[in-house]
Design an enzyme around this catalytic site. Structure first.
Site, short mmCIF file in Angstrom:
data_model
loop_
_atom_site.label_atom_id
_atom_site.label_comp_id
_atom_site.label_asym_id
_atom_site.label_seq_id
_atom_site.Cartn_x
_atom_site.Cartn_y
_atom_site.Cartn_z
N ARG A 56 10.94 -1.23 11.36
CA ARG A 56 9.78 -0.89 12.20
C ARG A 56 9.67 -1.82 13.39
O ARG A 56 9.92 -3.00 13.28
CB ARG A 56 8.52 -0.99 11.35
CG ARG A 56 8.01 0.35 10.93
CD ARG A 56 6.96 0.23 9.89
NE ARG A 56 5.79 -0.56 10.32
CZ ARG A 56 4.71 -0.66 9.59
NH1 ARG A 56 4.61 -0.05 8.43
NH2 ARG A 56 3.69 -1.41 10.02
N ARG B 290 11.67 -5.54 5.03
CA ARG B 290 11.38 -4.10 4.88
C ARG B 290 12.32 -3.24 5.71
O ARG B 290 12.62 -3.54 6.87
CB ARG B 290 9.94 -3.81 5.30
CG ARG B 290 9.69 -2.29 5.41
CD ARG B 290 8.27 -1.91 5.41
NE ARG B 290 7.49 -2.63 6.41
CZ ARG B 290 6.17 -2.65 6.41
NH1 ARG B 290 5.50 -2.01 5.48
NH2 ARG B 290 5.53 -3.33 7.33
N ARG C 245 -1.07 -9.34 12.96
CA ARG C 245 -1.61 -8.28 12.09
C ARG C 245 -2.42 -8.91 10.95
O ARG C 245 -3.48 -8.41 10.57
CB ARG C 245 -0.49 -7.39 11.56
CG ARG C 245 0.01 -6.39 12.63
CD ARG C 245 1.42 -5.91 12.38
NE ARG C 245 1.58 -5.22 11.12
CZ ARG C 245 2.76 -5.02 10.52
NH1 ARG C 245 3.88 -5.46 11.09
NH2 ARG C 245 2.83 -4.38 9.39
N LYS D 264 0.83 -1.22 0.00
CA LYS D 264 0.00 0.00 0.00
C LYS D 264 0.87 1.27 0.00
O LYS D 264 0.65 2.17 -0.80
CB LYS D 264 -0.93 0.02 1.23
CG LYS D 264 -1.86 -1.18 1.32
CD LYS D 264 -2.78 -1.09 2.52
CE LYS D 264 -2.09 -1.23 3.87
NZ LYS D 264 -1.53 -2.55 4.16
N ARG E 135 -10.05 0.26 8.50
CA ARG E 135 -9.57 -1.10 8.69
C ARG E 135 -10.62 -2.01 9.30
O ARG E 135 -10.32 -3.16 9.61
CB ARG E 135 -8.37 -1.07 9.63
CG ARG E 135 -7.06 -1.01 8.92
CD ARG E 135 -5.97 -1.22 9.93
NE ARG E 135 -4.82 -1.79 9.34
CZ ARG E 135 -3.83 -1.07 8.82
NH1 ARG E 135 -3.86 0.23 8.84
NH2 ARG E 135 -2.80 -1.67 8.31
P1 AP5 Z 1 4.82 -1.55 1.96
O1 AP5 Z 1 4.56 -0.71 0.76
O2 AP5 Z 1 5.51 -0.94 3.12
O3 AP5 Z 1 3.48 -2.30 2.41
P2 AP5 Z 1 2.18 -1.75 3.19
O4 AP5 Z 1 1.01 -2.45 2.59
O5 AP5 Z 1 2.18 -0.27 3.21
O6 AP5 Z 1 2.47 -2.40 4.59
P3 AP5 Z 1 2.31 -1.92 6.08
O7 AP5 Z 1 2.99 -2.98 6.90
O8 AP5 Z 1 2.76 -0.51 6.24
O9 AP5 Z 1 0.82 -2.03 6.33
P4 AP5 Z 1 0.20 -2.27 7.67
O10 AP5 Z 1 -1.19 -2.16 7.23
O11 AP5 Z 1 0.52 -3.48 8.41
O12 AP5 Z 1 0.87 -1.16 8.62
P5 AP5 Z 1 0.48 0.30 8.98
O13 AP5 Z 1 1.71 1.09 9.07
O14 AP5 Z 1 -0.62 0.80 8.13
O15 AP5 Z 1 5.64 -2.83 1.44
C1 AP5 Z 1 6.10 -3.82 2.34
C2 AP5 Z 1 7.49 -4.33 1.91
O16 AP5 Z 1 7.39 -5.04 0.67
C3 AP5 Z 1 8.51 -3.21 1.64
O17 AP5 Z 1 9.77 -3.62 2.08
C4 AP5 Z 1 8.50 -3.04 0.11
O18 AP5 Z 1 9.73 -2.57 -0.39
C5 AP5 Z 1 8.17 -4.42 -0.36
N1 AP5 Z 1 7.35 -4.41 -1.58
C6 AP5 Z 1 6.33 -3.55 -1.86
N2 AP5 Z 1 5.80 -3.84 -3.08
C7 AP5 Z 1 6.49 -4.91 -3.55
C8 AP5 Z 1 6.39 -5.69 -4.75
N3 AP5 Z 1 5.48 -5.42 -5.71
N4 AP5 Z 1 7.24 -6.73 -4.90
C9 AP5 Z 1 8.16 -7.02 -3.95
N5 AP5 Z 1 8.31 -6.32 -2.79
C10 AP5 Z 1 7.47 -5.27 -2.59
O19 AP5 Z 1 -0.12 0.09 10.46
C11 AP5 Z 1 0.72 -0.28 11.54
C12 AP5 Z 1 -0.09 -0.42 12.81
O20 AP5 Z 1 -0.76 0.84 13.11
C13 AP5 Z 1 -1.24 -1.43 12.78
O21 AP5 Z 1 -0.80 -2.72 13.08
C14 AP5 Z 1 -2.18 -0.85 13.86
O22 AP5 Z 1 -1.71 -1.16 15.16
C15 AP5 Z 1 -2.05 0.64 13.67
N6 AP5 Z 1 -3.06 1.15 12.71
C16 AP5 Z 1 -2.86 1.62 11.45
N7 AP5 Z 1 -4.02 1.99 10.88
C17 AP5 Z 1 -5.00 1.74 11.80
C18 AP5 Z 1 -6.42 1.88 11.80
N8 AP5 Z 1 -7.09 2.35 10.72
N9 AP5 Z 1 -7.10 1.51 12.90
C19 AP5 Z 1 -6.47 1.05 13.98
N10 AP5 Z 1 -5.12 0.87 14.06
C20 AP5 Z 1 -4.39 1.22 12.97
#
Ligand code: AP5
Length: 222
Positions: A158, A129, A169, A18, A94
């Site tokens: 992270r 990552r 997660r 994402k 979410r």
């Molecule tokens: P990346 O682009 O970083 O993936 P992402 O989908 O953004 O992953 P996140 O882990 O950031 O999502 P998440 O939903 O778990 O965490 P968030 O920070 O939102 O890519 C991942 C890796 O793969 C990278 O190394 C990249 O280089 C690689 N990659 C990407 N594309 C690729 C491809 N095509 N091929 C190969 N490799 C690739 O949330 C964190 C925490 O915050 C949650 O656990 C929760 O506690 C809290 N939180 C966030 N939002 C909410 C909400 N709405 N409500 C409640 N709690 C929340």
């Protein structure tokens, strides 16, 4: 340029790409990238009350309480840059209750981009990552390595990117999936996210260009 800017939601499991795709969409379409996780991580580093509360949940791989995340996302969406340029919302909503909260504000995106990636790839992506604290750019040690030694030396990981936390997660994600998708079923654009990031972006870009083109034609004839 569109009179009414684009509003997008990008959705998918943790590490489905994402953030990576949002960076590319932001560059090409000038939308403001609003990432729920990034907003929470800045609250955590600022040591604010909201940040202290959020950290307890994030460390466990759990969703933070709705009221905490809702306030930060709502504030960010109402900023002038997002209002003027449009936005891409990443990591919100979410759950069904969060999707309803957004609907209650009268916010409905033009498109809901759903990234589909198999579970084995997700775990591998999380473990590899790394983030650049200077530019905020997302890397992967194998798939998307840093451009030079200087960047490599400053990359960070992270605190919730461990095998144990990613399993939790993912579990939370699956539990909430049906509820969120039910709200957006008529605007879902499903893309396979299990391909090089440029190929995934090409699919999304094709779709967004066609939406922009149709909109421009409509606005011109109005
Ligand atoms: P990346 O682009 O970083 O993936 P992402 O989908 O953004 O992953 P996140 O882990 O950031 O999502 P998440 O939903 O778990 O965490 P968030 O920070 O939102 O890519 C991942 C890796 O793969 C990278 O190394 C990249 O280089 C690689 N990659 C990407 N594309 C690729 C491809 N095509 N091929 C190969 N490799 C690739 O949330 C964190 C925490 O915050 C949650 O656990 C929760 O506690 C809290 N939180 C966030 N939002 C909410 C909400 N709405 N409500 C409640 N709690 C929340």
């Amino acid at each position: 340029k569109l009179e009414e800017p684009l509003k997008l939601i990008i959705w998918g499991a943790p590490a489905s790409g994402k953030g990576t795709q949002s960076e590319l969409i932001e560059q090409k379409y000038g939308l403001v990238h609003i990432a729920a996780g990034d907003l929470l991580r800045s609250e955590v580093s600022a040591g604010s009350e909201k940040g202290k509360k959020a950290k307890e949940y994030m460390e466990k791989g759990m969703l933070v309480p709705d009221d905490v995340i809702f306030t930060v996302v709502k504030e960010r969406l109402s900023q002038p840059d997002a209002q003027k340029n449009g936005w891409i919302l990443d990591g919100y909503p979410r759950s069904l209750s969060q999707a309803n909260a957004l609907q209650d504000l009268g916010i409905r995106p033009d498109l809901f981009i759903l990234l589909d990636v198999p579970e084995e790839s997700l775990i591998e992506r999380v473990l590899g990552r790394r983030l650049d604290p200077v530019t905020g750019k997302i890397y992967h040690l194998k798939n998307s390595p840093p451009e030079n030694e200087e960047i490599a030396a400053r990359l960070t990981q992270r605190f919730d990117d461990t095998e144990e936390k990613i399993k939790l997660r993912l579990h939370n994600h699956h539990q909430n999936e049906e509820g969120v998708l039910s709200i957006y079923k008529d605007i879902i654009f499903k893309v396979s996210g299990d391909a090089p990031k440029e190929d995934v972006f090409a699919e999304i870009d094709k779709k967004l260009s066609s939406i922009v083109k149709a909109r421009l034609e409509m606005e011109a004839s109005a």
